[in-house]
Design an enzyme around this catalytic site. Structure first.
Site, mmCIF file in Angstrom:
data_model
loop_
_atom_site.group_PDB
_atom_site.id
_atom_site.type_symbol
_atom_site.label_atom_id
_atom_site.label_comp_id
_atom_site.label_asym_id
_atom_site.label_seq_id
_atom_site.Cartn_x
_atom_site.Cartn_y
_atom_site.Cartn_z
ATOM 1 N N ASN A 187 102.482 38.921 144.402
ATOM 2 C CA ASN A 187 102.166 39.629 143.343
ATOM 3 C C ASN A 187 100.617 40.003 143.120
ATOM 4 O OD1 ASN A 187 101.345 37.140 142.707
ATOM 5 N ND2 ASN A 187 102.516 37.018 140.775
ATOM 6 N N GLU B 95 93.745 47.230 141.220
ATOM 7 C CA GLU B 95 94.357 48.312 140.641
ATOM 8 C C GLU B 95 93.423 49.081 139.923
ATOM 9 O OE1 GLU B 95 98.741 48.755 139.337
ATOM 10 O OE2 GLU B 95 97.737 48.217 137.516
ATOM 11 N N HIS C 190 93.951 40.758 140.812
ATOM 12 C CA HIS C 190 94.708 39.479 140.646
ATOM 13 C C HIS C 190 94.644 39.089 142.075
ATOM 14 C CE1 HIS C 190 98.949 37.689 139.950
ATOM 15 N NE2 HIS C 190 97.991 36.881 140.004
ATOM 16 N N HIS D 70 94.382 31.376 135.677
ATOM 17 C CA HIS D 70 95.733 30.858 135.184
ATOM 18 C C HIS D 70 96.646 29.852 135.882
ATOM 19 C CE1 HIS D 70 96.993 34.933 136.879
ATOM 20 N NE2 HIS D 70 97.253 34.191 137.660
ATOM 21 N N GLY E 155 100.558 43.772 134.288
ATOM 22 C CA GLY E 155 101.992 43.769 134.203
ATOM 23 C C GLY E 155 102.571 43.677 135.702
ATOM 24 N N SER E 156 103.556 44.490 135.674
ATOM 25 C CA SER E 156 104.304 44.715 137.138
ATOM 26 C C SER E 156 103.694 46.133 137.613
ATOM 27 C CB SER E 156 105.714 44.551 137.116
ATOM 28 O OG SER E 156 106.235 45.564 136.003
ATOM 29 N N HIS F 157 100.622 34.923 131.390
ATOM 30 C CA HIS F 157 99.845 35.172 132.320
ATOM 31 C C HIS F 157 100.354 36.594 133.236
ATOM 32 C CE1 HIS F 157 102.576 34.132 135.286
ATOM 33 N NE2 HIS F 157 101.871 34.087 136.411
ATOM 34 N N LYS G 145 97.978 46.947 147.397
ATOM 35 C CA LYS G 145 98.855 45.774 147.363
ATOM 36 C C LYS G 145 98.704 45.317 149.099
ATOM 37 C CE LYS G 145 101.700 44.334 145.209
ATOM 38 N NZ LYS G 145 101.990 43.289 144.209
#
Length: 483
Positions: free
Chosen positions: A206, A210, A239, A330, A376-377, A400, A479
């Site tokens: 994940n 972005e 992330h 996190h 978010g996703s 998180h 990604k």
């Protein structure tokens, strides 16, 4: 997101205290989310509550099953007589978020061809797994592990020459975590070599980088503008975590603390739940190594941002800038002061969100509280939040992210590439451009694999823990590929 007032009634509806056989569990979630929780999260909580001396445990609304402990957990011990658990830290130590503000407006990226060009450039500068041998050869890994951001050469800190305007070292949760450097000798050369080649890489799963566009929440407009946000502003969200170094630390801690558990006769019904007293030498070694992984993680995210800045300046010109808004983690455990007492706090998939005037805020955010970054996703909004005084009840922990509702394998079976493409707006002018020609390899990261992030944010705000400052709508996503 639907705007609703946050009232005392809402706080009551978004919080409940559960009495499990082994102790109390505090759950922050709306009624709808609470009723949708997998029953296994409560079994895992009961196992966790059997660890001696645990004084407080809670779940945030994004909670979902993990290994040994759920993601979305906050667990608290008194430092004196406390315990540490690699299971309640997580394997990706220091995993966290970073956000940079740019001087661009989303209208400047309306041309999808330009977004695609940017994605190709970022994909070139930012590997997912490893750099080529010799890359970052001027960065000494031991300096990063010991000094964190301050261990990077100045060439990688673009604003180092204007210290009064620099945000690279000041607008972060912590630029350097101090520890006993002697523990670094416990790892062989192969771990060092792999960790050095993965420094500044994204990773899979994940993790992402972005380009997003800001939409300020009207209730927080004054604060947002004070932080330098404006409607339509392009921001860069990252992330990622501690990569190979954190993985090695996690494996080391799990192996060594299992030995301690056997020696002391400790255990629960879950053999994957690993913990040991903080007073034990093996536990102390793990904690010290954990801090080195936090240093690695924050420096690695900084280098990811550095690579993205290089790519964007190549495509958009040297007038393009990226100022650090904040970097925070996190997945970690460390010592904090609460009500005049020292607590050892674990957060696994939980974000610290401090309110205004809390002394642990970095100085630029003392008067406002710091930005809390919630991803978010893929294809959905991420959020910038700020902690509220009511967060004190939960040791200032909030969500998180959105939180998975389906495993990767189940998502691949249930979600078609067509459905995923529709969620990304493929074929429309608002398409979220992705760095993969085929979406097949990314289906397990589709929005359908996650809870509704807007409901998660509403639960956190409804519980009085934090409030949204801005939503960040995706424009383009980088990604790696899930392993």
């Amino acid at each position: 997101m639907i705007v609703r007032p946050y009232t005392e009634q809402a706080e009551e509806a978004c919080y409940r205290e559960l009495q499990l056989p082994a102790g109390k569990l505090h759950v922050y979630a709306s009624e709808e989310i609470f009723r949708s929780l997998d029953y296994r999260v409560f079994a895992m909580a009961n196992n966790n509550l059997q660890i001696p001396g645990l004084t407080y445990m809670s779940y945030t609304p994004d909670v979902h099953v993990g290994e040994g402990t759920c993601i979305g957990t906050t667990a608290v011990w008194n430092t004196d007589g406390g315990y540490v658990s690699p299971s309640i830290v997580g394997s990706d130590i220091g995993c966290g978020m970073r956000l940079h503000l740019t001087n661009m407006h989303r209208d400047e990226l309306r041309d999808i061809r330009l977004r695609r060009k940017l994605v190709r450039a970022i994909d070139h500068y930012l590997p997912a797994e490893e750099h080529a041998r010799g890359h970052y050869s001027d960065i000494r890994l031991e300096h990063v592990l010991i000094k964190g951001l301050r261990g990077l050469p100045n060439k990688y800190v673009p604003d180092h020459y204007t210290p009064k305007q620099s945000t690279s070292l000041t607008h972060v949760e912590c630029a350097r975590y101090r520890f006993d450097e002697g523990v670094l000798d416990r790892f062989p050369d192969r771990v060092w070599h792999r960790a050095h080649r993965q420094l500044g890489t994204l990773g899979g799963g994940n993790h992402f980088a972005e380009l997003q566009a800001v939409e300020i929440d009207e209730r927080s407009r004054e604060l947002a503008e004070r932080w330098g946000l404006f409607d339509g502003q392009v921001v860069v969200m990252i992330h990622s975590g501690s990569r190979a170094w954190g993985g090695a630390v996690s494996r080391y801690g799990t192996t060594e603390l299992l030995k301690v558990m056997r020696r002391l006769g400790l255990g629960t019904a879950d053999p994957k739940l690993v913990y040991a007293p903080l007073s034990d030498p093996s536990a102390q070694a793990y904690v010290q190594l954990l801090y080195s992984a936090l240093n690695y993680a924050v420096a690695s995210r900084h280098l990811i941002a550095y690579a993205i800045r290089q790519a964007c300046r190549e495509v958009l010109g040297t007038a393009f800038e990226m100022r650090t808004l904040y970097d925070l983690m996190h997945n970690y455990a460390w010592e904090e002061q609460h009500d005049g007492s020292s607590r050892f706090i674990h957060r696994k998939g939980a974000t610290r969100a401090l309110p205004a005037q809390h002394p642990d805020n970095p100085s630029p955010y003392l008067e406002t509280g710091h930005p809390a970054l919630i991803p978010g996703s893929m294809g959905t909004s991420s959020y910038i939040m700020v902690g509220q005084p009511g967060g004190r009840d939960n040791y200032y922990s909030i969500c998180h992210g959105a939180g998975r509702i389906r495993s990767r394998s189940a998502t691949k079976k249930l979600v078609s590439v067509r459905d995923f493409a529709a969620a990304l707006g493929v074929g429309t002018e608002d398409e979220v451009v992705v760095n993969h020609r085929s979406l097949d390899a990314l289906v397990d990261e589709s929005p359908q694999a996650y809870k509704d992030v807007d409901q998660i944010i509403d639960s956190v705000a409804g519980a009085g823990l934090a409030v949204p400052v801005a939503a960040c709508r995706p424009l383009a996503t980088i990604k790696g590929v899930s392993s």
